[in-house]
Every structure is written in C-alpha cells, then in structure tokens.
Design a protein around this motif. Structure first.
Motif, PDB file in Angstrom:
ATOM      1  N   PRO A  54      38.726  25.661  39.047  1.00  0.00           N
ATOM      2  CA  PRO A  54      38.672  25.904  37.599  1.00  0.00           C
ATOM      3  C   PRO A  54      39.722  26.920  37.161  1.00  0.00           C
ATOM      4  O   PRO A  54      40.123  27.796  37.942  1.00  0.00           O
ATOM      5  N   LEU A  55      40.150  26.812  35.916  1.00  0.00           N
ATOM      6  CA  LEU A  55      41.011  27.844  35.337  1.00  0.00           C
ATOM      7  C   LEU A  55      40.184  29.046  34.909  1.00  0.00           C
ATOM      8  O   LEU A  55      40.513  30.187  35.226  1.00  0.00           O
ATOM      9  N   ALA A 102      34.181  38.252  29.323  1.00  0.00           N
ATOM     10  CA  ALA A 102      35.625  38.115  29.525  1.00  0.00           C
ATOM     11  C   ALA A 102      35.931  36.864  30.343  1.00  0.00           C
ATOM     12  O   ALA A 102      35.149  36.459  31.198  1.00  0.00           O
ATOM     13  N   GLN A 103      37.079  36.261  30.065  1.00  0.00           N
ATOM     14  CA  GLN A 103      37.634  35.223  30.928  1.00  0.00           C
ATOM     15  C   GLN A 103      38.633  35.902  31.857  1.00  0.00           C
ATOM     16  O   GLN A 103      39.669  36.401  31.417  1.00  0.00           O
ATOM     17  N   CYS A 104      38.295  35.920  33.137  1.00  0.00           N
ATOM     18  CA  CYS A 104      39.062  36.712  34.100  1.00  0.00           C
ATOM     19  C   CYS A 104      39.985  35.837  34.938  1.00  0.00           C
ATOM     20  O   CYS A 104      40.097  35.997  36.165  1.00  0.00           O
ATOM     21  N   MET A 105      40.660  34.927  34.281  1.00  0.00           N
ATOM     22  CA  MET A 105      41.473  33.944  34.992  1.00  0.00           C
ATOM     23  C   MET A 105      42.817  34.509  35.439  1.00  0.00           C
ATOM     24  O   MET A 105      43.361  34.089  36.465  1.00  0.00           O
ATOM     25  N   TYR A 152      43.886  35.061  40.107  1.00  0.00           N
ATOM     26  CA  TYR A 152      42.948  34.342  40.977  1.00  0.00           C
ATOM     27  C   TYR A 152      42.621  32.933  40.500  1.00  0.00           C
ATOM     28  O   TYR A 152      42.083  32.136  41.272  1.00  0.00           O
ATOM     29  N   SER A 153      42.964  32.611  39.285  1.00  0.00           N
ATOM     30  CA  SER A 153      42.764  31.219  38.842  1.00  0.00           C
ATOM     31  C   SER A 153      43.649  30.262  39.638  1.00  0.00           C
ATOM     32  O   SER A 153      43.362  29.061  39.690  1.00  0.00           O
ATOM     33  N   GLU A 154      44.705  30.780  40.251  1.00  0.00           N
ATOM     34  CA  GLU A 154      45.576  29.945  41.080  1.00  0.00           C
ATOM     35  C   GLU A 154      44.999  29.740  42.484  1.00  0.00           C
ATOM     36  O   GLU A 154      45.568  29.014  43.285  1.00  0.00           O
TER      37      GLU A 154
END
Length: 469
Positions: free
Chosen positions: A342-343, A100-103, A336-338
C-alpha cells in the motif's frame, strides 16, 4: 459530533473499555448468535437524519456486542493470540486522533524515524544480527507477499514488473506443508501459480523440511527447465507449530543461490527469550524474516515487523516515484511506502514504542515464559488422563491432543463433537486442525491476561465435556 463533544464521549469510551476488560471473564469467549441474527437487526437503509450518540451506543451494546467473539478474553485458547495491551490501545487512541498518513518521510518525519528506531529495538530483542533492517507492515501476509514478489523479480533479473510473466520459465517456490495459507495467496497474487509452489516433505518431531529433498527438488526443476526462485521456511507453523531447522534449510537456499523468507509470525515474538533460540538457529542465513508483535507481544493489530538483509531489493521491486511523491532538498531519508504494497501507511510504530517502554522486555519475557510453562503443564496433565493422547508435543505454548476412548470407531467425528461442545459451553475457546490427515484439537496459551488458573480451567472444561459425550 465536534471536537468539543469528543471529550465527553471519549471519556465514556475509556470507562467502557475499562469495565469491559474488568468483566471479560464473565462473558462466553465465542459469540453465540446464529448466522444472520445481527444482520436482521440492522436497518436495511442508512438514516437520512443524524442520530443521537446515546441511541448509537445503545445499539452497539444490544445489537453488536452479543455477536462479538472476545479475542482479549483470558481463556481464548484458539488460533493464535491477537493481543491489545492497554498501553497499546492508548497509543492507538493518539494515532487515531492525529490521523496522519505516514507514507513518506516528509508526511510525518517523526513516524518514519520512530519506525526506524523501534524496528531496530525489536531486532536486538529477538537476536537478529546487525545488518538486518526492519519495516512495519500491516500483517505477515503482506510481508510474505513482499518477499515472494522480490523472489520473483530477482529470479527474472528485475524484468517481471516491466514485461510480465508471459514467455518466462515457470518460477518455482519451495516450502513445506506446515506454512501458513498466506504463502499460497502470495503465490497467487504474484502470478506464480499454485502448481509452482513445491511442497517439500518433512521429517522429525519439528516437522521440518527435509534438506536433501529440497536440494533434489531444486535440481529436478532446473533439469526440467523451470526457474527456482526462493525458499519459504517457517518457525511455529499455524497448525501445530511445525518449525523448519533453519540452519539446514537456509543453508540449501544459500548454496543454490535462492532468496529465503522465514515466516515466524507467531513464534518470532518468543525469541525475546534467549532460551527459545534453538528454534532460531540459523536465522542469520535468512534474506527476509517476519513476525507479528500484534500476536504474542501485545501490540494491537496491525503491527508486523519485517526484516531484510538487502532492503534495496525490496525497494527495487515495489518503489514508484511520481513527482508528487518526491521529497526534494533532503538526502538519506527513508520512505517506507516504497517498502510495502500500500501507499498509505498508519503510524504503527507508536504503539510498539509505548508497549516496549511501558512493559520493558523483561515484563514481556515473563508473560511468554508463563504461557509456555502453563501450556506444557497442561499437555502433561492431558497426556496422563485416561482416554486422551497428545498428538503433537508442545512447541512453545502450542500443542494438539485427541480424545481417544477405547472402542471409539470414528475419532474424527468424536473430536469434532468434543471441540464443538467445548466452544458451545463458552468458558474456553479451542480450534481443531488435522495432523497427518487425522483431526486433532489445538491448544495455545497467549492472551495477555491469561493466568495459570485459566489454563487449569481449560483442563476442567475439556475433561468435563468429554465425559458428557
């Protein structure tokens, strides 16, 4: 390979991992291949046709494995540990399978909310007060960069990202010479410039920043028209464990209105043991704190926990919200990507959750306490051995020493020869550093499977190789 085949090969990989660790003591710690040896055995062009897994695995064993240094080896006493407890490896298996991408919260709500929970577990474990909010970064280098970028933006009243640094006064960041090289890189990447990283003299056995010198440097810079932006302190510096007296250094930062960041990448994990909190005294004054569970606690790399008193400042520095990254119809969520450069974000919280639950804090405390006790006993034994001297006393499980026989004229060359001989022998792995300009040999105990007997072996190897010189 399809998922039907994956079961067969996955079971084989699990058996290989079990056998690898069961026999790890029989391998030399450091790779013994010459430069270019592995590269020369790899085809120059990629294959056009698929190859059998048996062939690929055979090459893995015969071509690649001889060129690997074994960071999970119980006698890996170099650098700092990069542990991978079995339960953490298992968690990463699930993470890789889910992929998964957990951005954003909406791209995996469980990943976001588990990260919120386990970072607070770790906050409690290391004794940070309530009010600190955590995020999992990939490495302490990234966390330090995030802190430096936030220092820059706060000092410039949030206009740096918009207008750049041209025409602004020189921003100044303060630290000692004991901080990790990642601080230098963060200064470069943030556009502040190496000349504006001000090195403050240290004092005392902890090699702590002199608070009076720090205060004077800030005043001098302001008088010269520079713009002080932040202070970076360290607990357990990489070279010999240099540690700032946080109550003194962070008090200066608070008095001067500067943001502070504490790099405790290695030593922060030991703060789960209350008896080591002398190194942590004053931590409640820090604006930003980082440590790496992927070092001493056994969470497989990468897993860095970064704590902030005002996460909104970090978000203001880093957040971008194009329409395609907005979550509509949900209030009060965290993306959390903020909070990071990294994104894209991996599901890093899962291995920390598995690890804490499977070992419990008491199990992890016992491991760290053993490492500290065994290392301190080794330092005392080396100190009592003819022709050896302790250069820096143990900071937790890290100390440095020097071979200094009477009549030797070039101790730097002699000790470099000693550490080379030790590592070529293969039974243990050590690294060197410089202390006040002179070469010394570092020792640290921290591998998850290290035993007291392994540390005793280190003494035997060190003294044996010295007599051969």
């Amino acid at each position: 390979m399809d998922w039907q085949d994956f079961g067969k090969w996955g079971r084989r990989a699990a058996d290989w991992a079990r056998d690898y660790h069961a026999n790890l003591r029989d391998r030399p710690v450091r790779a013994r291949t010459a430069p270019g040896h592995v590269l020369d055995r790899l085809p120059a062009a990629p294959p056009d046709a698929p190859e059998a897994m048996e062939t690929i695995l055979a090459d893995f064993e015969t071509v690649l494995m001889p060129g690997m240094t074994h960071w999970q080896h119980p006698r890996f006493f170099a650098y700092f540990p990069a542990n991978a407890a079995p339960v953490s490896v298992l968690a990463e298996f699930y993470v890789s399978a889910i992929a998964a991408q957990c951005m954003l919260w909406q791209t995996s709500p469980a990943a976001t909310e588990l990260e919120t929970r386990v970072t607070d577990w770790m906050r409690q474990a290391v004794g940070l007060p309530e009010g600190y909010i955590g995020v999992i970064q990939d490495s302490a280098s990234t966390a330090t960069l995030c802190a430096v970028l936030t220092m820059r933006e706060k000092a410039l009243e949030w206009r740096g990202n918009r207008t750049g640094l041209s025409g602004e006064p020189a921003l100044r960041i303060y630290c000692s010479a004991e901080v990790h090289s990642s601080v230098d890189r963060a200064i470069w990447i943030a556009g502040i410039g190496e000349e504006n990283l001000v090195r403050i003299p240290t004092r005392g056995p902890w090699r702590s920043m002199d608070p009076d010198a720090l205060r004077d440097a800030i005043a001098t810079d302001r008088a010269a028209g520079h713009l002080p932006a932040g202070v970076i302190a360290c607990t357990g510096g990489t070279s010999v464990g240099g540690s700032d007296r946080l109550d003194e250094v962070l008090a200066v930062a608070c008095d001067e209105g500067l943001m502070s960041h504490v790099d405790a990448a290695w030593a922060g994990s030991a703060m789960i043991c209350p008896e080591f909190h002398d190194y942590w005294s004053g931590i409640e004054l820090a604006d930003s704190v980082v440590f790496n569970p992927h070092k001493w606690l056994g969470a497989q790399f990468d897993c860095t926990v970064h704590y902030l008193r005002s996460p909104e400042d970090l978000v203001r520095t880093l957040a971008l919200q194009p329409e395609y990254l907005k979550t509509h119809g949900a209030d009060g969520i965290v993306n959390y990507s903020e909070w990071s450069v990294p994104l894209g974000r991996r599901f890093r919280a899962l291995k920390l959750w598995f690890l804490i639950r499977a070992h419990g804090l008491d199990g992890l405390r016992g491991m760290i306490r053993n490492h500290v006790a065994w290392s301190q006993a080794l330092a005392a034994r080396i100190a009592a051995t003819d022709d050896f001297e302790i250069v820096t006393e143990p900071m937790l499980s890290l100390f440095s020493f020097r071979y200094a026989p009477k009549g030797a004229t070039d101790l730097d060359a002699l000790n470099l020869s000693l550490v080379t001989a030790i590592n070529d022998d293969g039974r243990i792995y050590l690294t060197q550093t410089r202390v006040d300009g002179k070469l010394a040999i570092r020792f640290q105990a921290g591998a998850f499977t290290t035993t007291e007997a392994d540390v005793v072996t280190a003494y035997d190897v060190i003294t044996e190789m010295a007599t051969r010189l």
